[in-house]
Design an enzyme around this catalytic site. Structure first.
Site, PDB file in Angstrom:
ATOM      1  N   HIS A  12      42.791  38.366  58.138  1.00 47.18           N
ATOM      2  CA  HIS A  12      42.556  38.708  59.550  1.00 47.18           C
ATOM      3  C   HIS A  12      41.211  39.404  59.755  1.00 47.18           C
ATOM      4  O   HIS A  12      40.598  39.276  60.796  1.00 47.18           O
ATOM      5  CB  HIS A  12      43.708  39.581  60.076  1.00 47.18           C
ATOM      6  CG  HIS A  12      44.002  40.761  59.198  1.00 47.18           C
ATOM      7  ND1 HIS A  12      44.609  40.618  57.954  1.00 47.18           N
ATOM      8  CD2 HIS A  12      43.742  42.083  59.347  1.00 47.18           C
ATOM      9  CE1 HIS A  12      44.735  41.821  57.404  1.00 47.18           C
ATOM     10  NE2 HIS A  12      44.209  42.714  58.225  1.00 47.18           N
ATOM     11  N   CYS A  68      36.824  38.676  54.101  1.00 47.79           N
ATOM     12  CA  CYS A  68      37.850  39.623  54.528  1.00 47.79           C
ATOM     13  C   CYS A  68      37.090  40.723  55.249  1.00 47.79           C
ATOM     14  O   CYS A  68      35.912  40.535  55.574  1.00 47.79           O
ATOM     15  CB  CYS A  68      38.706  40.123  53.358  1.00 47.79           C
ATOM     16  SG  CYS A  68      37.867  41.125  52.115  1.00 47.79           S
ATOM     17  N   GLY A  69      37.719  41.855  55.527  1.00 51.74           N
ATOM     18  CA  GLY A  69      37.029  42.874  56.305  1.00 51.74           C
ATOM     19  C   GLY A  69      35.752  43.347  55.637  1.00 51.74           C
ATOM     20  O   GLY A  69      34.659  43.312  56.208  1.00 51.74           O
ATOM     21  N   SER A  70      35.874  43.776  54.390  1.00 47.94           N
ATOM     22  CA  SER A  70      34.713  44.268  53.638  1.00 47.94           C
ATOM     23  C   SER A  70      34.123  43.202  52.729  1.00 47.94           C
ATOM     24  O   SER A  70      33.000  43.362  52.235  1.00 47.94           O
ATOM     25  CB  SER A  70      35.140  45.458  52.776  1.00 47.94           C
ATOM     26  OG  SER A  70      36.101  45.008  51.829  1.00 47.94           O
ATOM     27  N   ILE A  72      35.319  42.853  49.870  1.00 46.17           N
ATOM     28  CA  ILE A  72      35.556  43.388  48.523  1.00 46.17           C
ATOM     29  C   ILE A  72      36.872  42.868  47.935  1.00 46.17           C
ATOM     30  O   ILE A  72      36.895  42.316  46.827  1.00 46.17           O
ATOM     31  CB  ILE A  72      35.547  44.934  48.547  1.00 46.17           C
ATOM     32  CG1 ILE A  72      34.151  45.442  48.919  1.00 46.17           C
ATOM     33  CG2 ILE A  72      35.960  45.485  47.180  1.00 46.17           C
ATOM     34  CD1 ILE A  72      34.089  46.935  49.219  1.00 46.17           C
ATOM     35  N   HIS A 101      20.604  32.528  39.877  1.00 44.82           N
ATOM     36  CA  HIS A 101      20.883  33.145  38.578  1.00 44.82           C
ATOM     37  C   HIS A 101      22.349  33.090  38.167  1.00 44.82           C
ATOM     38  O   HIS A 101      22.645  33.143  36.980  1.00 44.82           O
ATOM     39  CB  HIS A 101      20.432  34.617  38.592  1.00 44.82           C
ATOM     40  CG  HIS A 101      18.941  34.768  38.516  1.00 44.82           C
ATOM     41  ND1 HIS A 101      18.322  35.971  38.265  1.00 44.82           N
ATOM     42  CD2 HIS A 101      17.943  33.858  38.667  1.00 44.82           C
ATOM     43  CE1 HIS A 101      16.999  35.798  38.256  1.00 44.82           C
ATOM     44  NE2 HIS A 101      16.756  34.521  38.517  1.00 44.82           N
ATOM     45  N   ASN A 102      23.254  33.044  39.130  1.00 48.62           N
ATOM     46  CA  ASN A 102      24.684  33.169  38.794  1.00 48.62           C
ATOM     47  C   ASN A 102      25.480  31.895  39.046  1.00 48.62           C
ATOM     48  O   ASN A 102      26.682  31.867  38.752  1.00 48.62           O
ATOM     49  CB  ASN A 102      25.319  34.323  39.585  1.00 48.62           C
ATOM     50  CG  ASN A 102      24.504  35.589  39.513  1.00 48.62           C
ATOM     51  OD1 ASN A 102      23.996  36.072  40.527  1.00 48.62           O
ATOM     52  ND2 ASN A 102      24.322  36.123  38.308  1.00 48.62           N
ATOM     53  N   ARG A 139      24.063  32.658  30.190  1.00 50.81           N
ATOM     54  CA  ARG A 139      24.752  33.861  30.685  1.00 50.81           C
ATOM     55  C   ARG A 139      25.988  33.486  31.506  1.00 50.81           C
ATOM     56  O   ARG A 139      27.035  34.137  31.399  1.00 50.81           O
ATOM     57  CB  ARG A 139      23.777  34.697  31.522  1.00 50.81           C
ATOM     58  CG  ARG A 139      22.663  35.249  30.659  1.00 50.81           C
ATOM     59  CD  ARG A 139      21.491  35.765  31.456  1.00 50.81           C
ATOM     60  NE  ARG A 139      20.412  36.151  30.550  1.00 50.81           N
ATOM     61  CZ  ARG A 139      19.173  36.393  30.938  1.00 50.81           C
ATOM     62  NH1 ARG A 139      18.824  36.283  32.218  1.00 50.81           N
ATOM     63  NH2 ARG A 139      18.256  36.740  30.063  1.00 50.81           N
TER      64      ARG A 139
HETATM   65  C1  RB5 Z   1      42.348  44.388  55.844  1.00 51.08           C
HETATM   66  O1  RB5 Z   1      42.572  45.432  56.734  1.00 51.08           O
HETATM   67  C2  RB5 Z   1      41.274  44.783  54.838  1.00 51.08           C
HETATM   68  O2  RB5 Z   1      41.778  45.693  53.930  1.00 51.08           O
HETATM   69  C3  RB5 Z   1      40.771  43.552  54.125  1.00 51.08           C
HETATM   70  O3  RB5 Z   1      40.267  42.653  55.043  1.00 51.08           O
HETATM   71  C4  RB5 Z   1      39.646  43.769  53.117  1.00 51.08           C
HETATM   72  O4  RB5 Z   1      38.603  44.495  53.665  1.00 51.08           O
HETATM   73  C5  RB5 Z   1      40.055  44.246  51.799  1.00 51.08           C
HETATM   74  O5  RB5 Z   1      39.250  44.388  50.862  1.00 51.08           O
END
Ligand code: RB5
Length: 149
Positions: A12, A68-70, A72, A101-102, A139
């Protein structure tokens, strides 16, 4: 000539960016395989990384963009698969280097951290930049070996 099929997936937190990336890819003549999410309900990002890993494995898509949001969580989840090299990128330099490179096969963007114009630029560079090979091929090969440790 038909261009590659690019798979897209997000939770989301990356939904709006996914729609924007899909429109960009269609405009550029790429095929788009949208793996969801398809609405704004709160969902779990690892599920979409699994879906991406599957379509890359079975050849239904050649490359992918995850959001995703971040950026990450979904990049951590995607990189658990040995055939996935997912690069979380925030600017054009990262988009270029992850290809040169990757040999990244998945671009990861944060829907809440990267603005639309920068995101579009990252997608375009990611898709247009070849892998440099040479010493980088050695690598990249080691990345798969390291997964066995
Ligand atoms: C969702 O709220 C958020 O945690 C997800 O999108 C993401 O950023 C997680 O790493």
């Amino acid at each position: 000539m038909t261009k590659d099929i690019i798979a897209l997936a997000s939770d989301h937190g990356g939904l709006e960016m996914k729609a924007m990336v899909a429109a960009l890819l269609q405009e550029k003549g790429f095929g788009v395989l949208d793996l969801g999410a398809h609405d704004g309900q709160s969902v779990d990002y690892p599920d979409f990384a699994v879906a991406m890993a599957q379509v890359l494995k079975d050849g239904r898509a050649t490359r992918g963009v995850l959001m995703c949001g971040s950026g990450i969580g979904i990049s951590i989840a995607a990189n658990r698969f040995a055939h996935v090299r997912a690069a979380l990128v925030h600017d054009s330099y990262g988009a270029r280097m992850c290809r040169l490179h990757n040999d990244a096969n998945v671009l990861v963007l944060g829907g809440r951290t990267t603005g639309p114009e920068v995101a579009k630029e990252c997608v375009e560079i990611f898709l247009a930049t070849p892998f440099e090979g040479g010493r980088h091929a050695r690598r990249v090969a080691k990345l798969a070996e390291n997964g066995q440790a």
